[in-house]
Design a protein around this motif. Structure first.
Motif, short mmCIF file in Angstrom:
data_model
loop_
_atom_site.label_atom_id
_atom_site.label_comp_id
_atom_site.label_asym_id
_atom_site.label_seq_id
_atom_site.Cartn_x
_atom_site.Cartn_y
_atom_site.Cartn_z
N GLN A 55 1.15 -1.38 -0.34
CA GLN A 55 0.18 -0.19 0.27
C GLN A 55 0.93 1.15 -0.15
N ILE A 56 1.76 1.47 0.98
CA ILE A 56 3.02 2.46 0.73
C ILE A 56 3.41 2.80 -0.51
N LYS A 57 4.01 1.63 -1.20
CA LYS A 57 4.41 0.96 -1.79
C LYS A 57 3.68 2.27 -3.39
N LYS A 58 2.79 1.72 -3.51
CA LYS A 58 1.57 2.51 -4.26
C LYS A 58 1.36 4.01 -4.08
N TRP A 59 1.28 4.17 -3.24
CA TRP A 59 0.99 5.22 -2.76
C TRP A 59 1.91 5.47 -2.97
N ALA A 60 3.27 5.90 -3.10
CA ALA A 60 4.81 6.39 -3.08
C ALA A 60 5.17 7.08 -4.50
N GLU A 61 4.10 5.63 -5.73
CA GLU A 61 4.57 5.37 -6.97
C GLU A 61 3.33 6.60 -7.24
N LYS A 62 2.73 6.62 -6.72
CA LYS A 62 1.59 7.87 -7.52
C LYS A 62 1.45 9.00 -7.05
N HIS A 80 -4.48 25.12 -11.54
CA HIS A 80 -5.83 25.14 -11.28
C HIS A 80 -6.60 24.55 -10.01
N PRO A 81 -7.34 24.64 -9.90
CA PRO A 81 -8.22 25.04 -8.76
C PRO A 81 -8.08 23.37 -7.95
N VAL A 82 -9.26 22.12 -8.84
CA VAL A 82 -9.11 21.58 -8.98
C VAL A 82 -6.82 20.92 -7.60
N ASN A 83 -5.87 21.18 -8.67
CA ASN A 83 -4.74 20.48 -8.15
C ASN A 83 -4.42 21.44 -7.03
N ALA A 84 -5.14 22.38 -6.75
CA ALA A 84 -4.82 23.21 -5.43
C ALA A 84 -5.63 22.86 -4.79
N PHE A 85 -7.17 22.22 -4.30
CA PHE A 85 -7.74 21.27 -3.67
C PHE A 85 -7.20 20.66 -2.98
N LYS A 86 -6.53 19.43 -4.31
CA LYS A 86 -6.08 18.59 -4.05
C LYS A 86 -4.62 18.37 -2.84
N LEU A 87 -3.86 19.63 -3.75
CA LEU A 87 -2.87 19.05 -2.30
C LEU A 87 -3.01 19.81 -0.98
N MET A 88 -4.33 20.65 -0.62
CA MET A 88 -4.11 20.89 0.36
C MET A 88 -4.64 19.79 1.67
N LYS A 89 -5.62 18.93 0.30
CA LYS A 89 -6.00 17.85 1.29
C LYS A 89 -4.84 17.05 1.29
N ARG A 90 -3.85 16.30 0.74
CA ARG A 90 -2.94 15.90 0.33
C ARG A 90 -2.29 15.75 1.79
N LEU A 91 -1.61 17.24 1.61
CA LEU A 91 -0.97 17.44 2.91
C LEU A 91 -1.39 17.32 4.16
N ASN A 92 -3.30 17.67 4.51
CA ASN A 92 -3.68 18.29 5.71
C ASN A 92 -4.31 16.34 5.98
N THR A 93 -4.57 15.96 4.88
CA THR A 93 -5.41 14.89 5.67
C THR A 93 -4.29 13.26 5.11
N GLU A 94 -5.10 13.02 3.48
CA GLU A 94 -3.36 12.09 3.56
C GLU A 94 -2.15 11.45 4.01
N TRP A 95 -1.78 12.92 4.01
CA TRP A 95 -0.10 12.36 4.42
C TRP A 95 0.05 11.79 6.54
N SER A 96 -1.20 11.97 6.74
CA SER A 96 -1.80 12.08 8.35
C SER A 96 -2.58 10.57 8.14
N GLU A 97 -2.49 9.97 7.47
CA GLU A 97 -3.73 8.50 6.59
C GLU A 97 -1.97 7.82 6.97
N LEU A 98 -1.34 8.44 5.83
CA LEU A 98 -0.32 7.26 5.39
C LEU A 98 0.78 7.28 7.41
N GLU A 99 1.23 8.33 7.23
CA GLU A 99 2.01 8.70 9.09
C GLU A 99 0.88 7.45 9.47
N ASN A 100 0.03 7.29 10.14
CA ASN A 100 -0.65 6.26 10.77
C ASN A 100 -0.45 4.69 10.51
#
Length: 516
Positions: A55-62, A80-100
């Motif tokens: 799972q970590i490997k797939k996330w890293a490759e993506k 691009h507004p979608v890219n800006a939103f997803k960047l905020m979402k990744r750094l605020n939420t998804e990286w925390s999920e990866l950390e867990n």
């Protein structure tokens, strides 16, 4: 009436007296299943870790692909507004999920299972007992260390090898017991395997440290000095070896001076003392016993052999055996030992074993010093008592013994006594005869030997042997003193029926001659 069942385990139970020691084949097979369960649990843990890493490997490759694109034109990418939103979402939420996910401990299930199973594991004393058992087998069957290390034992189905670590451990156990003879044998075997290129966590310095001292303790000063010098070539700063070197050289110098002052015919006396060899066992019959266990007993003369016969036995016209007589074979002439062939079926054996297994307990011996029954290192079998009323099969076998021997089994031992004067408590006199069933074949070892006369009787499943312990006069026949040899390969089930004097007055009348 009770029937005595005795189980003798595989080679591990041969020499340790700890009450919890794994002496029976049933306990050992349970450990095999326990270890298999742990391996399955370990593989589940590995699979969980692999899934997690996948799972970590797939996330890293993506993210690698995404960030590679973004860094080429950062302003355009975040424009691009979608890219800006997803960047905020990744750094605020998804990286925390990866950390867990990274921090998630996948070993909980495995560790929990290991903790539960550990209560059934052997302990340090058990491991030492297993090592002592191997050393006893080595002596009894006259096996060299290389044969044991390579697993070249007779009748083995699953060949197993000893590593350098294994040989080193056996040497250390012997060393702890001040058994320097076996210490030398096994440290030399470890050294040979290292010289042959075996990769090991044990180094030559450690082996030579034990080996040189063991050799010195046996009186071989020249060899001890040579081994110490070899050790110092590998580790010149070894503190104990340097101290030993000075001491050995001092002792040799003193002996040299003593030799110079001696007469000319003694001036060439070697400094090497006579080696002690294997420790002398306290049992005076040990050498004869071990020879019999190896099948090196007394060979009958052709004249005596001609007096041994095979026959069909009908139990003195017993109706049960007139149409289907028992197969009888003479094993020995004096004392007369008879073997009955095909006398107990496989089905009966399995029933008896199933009845005995839940109640097996450590067999005891009489301690001549305390006068009490106790466990002993040389007897680590397990036993159980079975009563005729518990199962019709046991009752049927009891009657079979009575019909074939002509002796009354109603006065046979009914309880396993904890007192040394158990026979007196029974009130049935001494043991007049012994009936011994062999309920398993044994790949190697496990004979019943009679040291007084040099007889060895080998196990054969489905057979039984019978002999009288007393002369007809009631005097003891000391030639029937017997012992069981340790099982070298396999396991051994036997069962005893001890018949007593009372009730045999008309079945085996007393004679006037003391030795008849």
């Amino acid at each position: 009436m009770m029937w005595y069942i005795l189980i003798v385990g595989i080679l591990l139970p041969q020499s340790f007296a700890h009450p919890g020691f794994f002496t029976s084949i049933g306990q050992m097979t349970d450990l095999i299943h326990t270890e298999k369960d742990l391996v399955t649990s370990l593989k589940d843990y590995i699979k969980a870790e692999e899934d997690k890493l996948e799972q970590i490997k797939k996330w890293a490759e993506k993210l690698d692909r995404l960030t590679s694109t973004a860094t080429k034109d950062p302003e355009g990418f975040v424009g691009h507004p979608v890219n800006a939103f997803k960047l905020m979402k990744r750094l605020n939420t998804e990286w925390s999920e990866l950390e867990n996910l990274v921090l998630k401990d996948m070993s909980d299930g495995f560790i929990s299972n290991l903790t539960i199973q550990r209560q059934y594991f052997p302990n340090d004393e058990d491991q030492v007992g297993a090592a002592k058992a191997l050393l006893r087998l080595q002596d009894t069957y006259n096996l060299d260390t290389d044969t044991i290390s390579k697993g070249n034992l007779p009748g083995v189905k699953h060949k197993s090898f000893l590593t350098v670590e294994d040989c080193f451990e056996l040497g250390k156990v012997a060393y702890t017991e001040a058994d320097y003879y076996h210490t030398e044998l096994w440290m030399e075997q470890a050294l040979r395997q290292l010289d042959d290129g075996e990769v090991s966590t044990i180094d030559k310095v450690s082996v030579l440290d034990y080996l040189s001292y063991a050799v010195y303790q046996q009186g071989d000063l020249d060899k001890a000095l040579l081994l110490t010098k070899k050790l110092l070539e590998l580790d010149p700063e070894h503190q104990r070896a340097n101290g030993n070197l000075k001491y050995f050289e001092y002792i040799m110098a003193k002996e040299k001076d003593a030799n110079k002052s001696a007469s000319d015919d003694q001036s060439d006396q070697k400094t090497t003392l006579k080696k002690k060899g294997a420790a002398v066992d306290y049992l005076p019959e040990r050498q004869k016993y071990e020879m019999l266990c190896r099948g090196e007993g007394i060979k009958m003369t052709p004249r005596r052999q001609k007096k041994l016969f095979c026959r069909y036995h009908d139990g003195n016209r017993n109706p049960k055996f007139i149409l289907a007589p028992a197969k009888q074979e003479d094993e020995w002439d004096k004392p007369r030992i008879i073997r009955f062939h095909d006398i107990i079926s496989d089905a009966e054996i399995e029933i008896v074993k199933d009845l005995a297994k839940p109640r097996l307990s450590r067999a005891t011996v009489h301690d001549p010093e305390t006068g009490k029954l106790t466990t002993a290192q040389y007897r680590v079998s397990k036993s159980a008592w079975l009563s005729g009323y518990e199962n019709p099969v046991v009752s049927r076998i009891n009657m079979r013994i009575q019909d074939l021997t002509g002796l009354d089994v109603s006065t046979a031992e009914e309880l396993q006594k904890d007192e040394p004067d158990a026979f007196k408590e029974l009130g049935t006199g001494n043991r007049i005869a012994t009936w011994l069933f062999y309920m398993s074949d044994v790949s190697a070892g496990g004979a019943t030997v009679f040291p007084e006369v040099g007889a060895s009787v080998w196990p054969k499943k489905g057979t039984a042997v019978f002999w009288y312990n007393l002369f007809a006069s009631g005097e003891g026949d000391y030639s029937t003193r017997h012992a069981a040899c340790p099982v070298l390969v396999g396991n051994k089930w036997v069962s005893n029926k001890w018949l007593h004097e009372r009730g045999q007055e008309f079945r085996r009348p007393c004679t006037l001659s003391e030795l008849e």
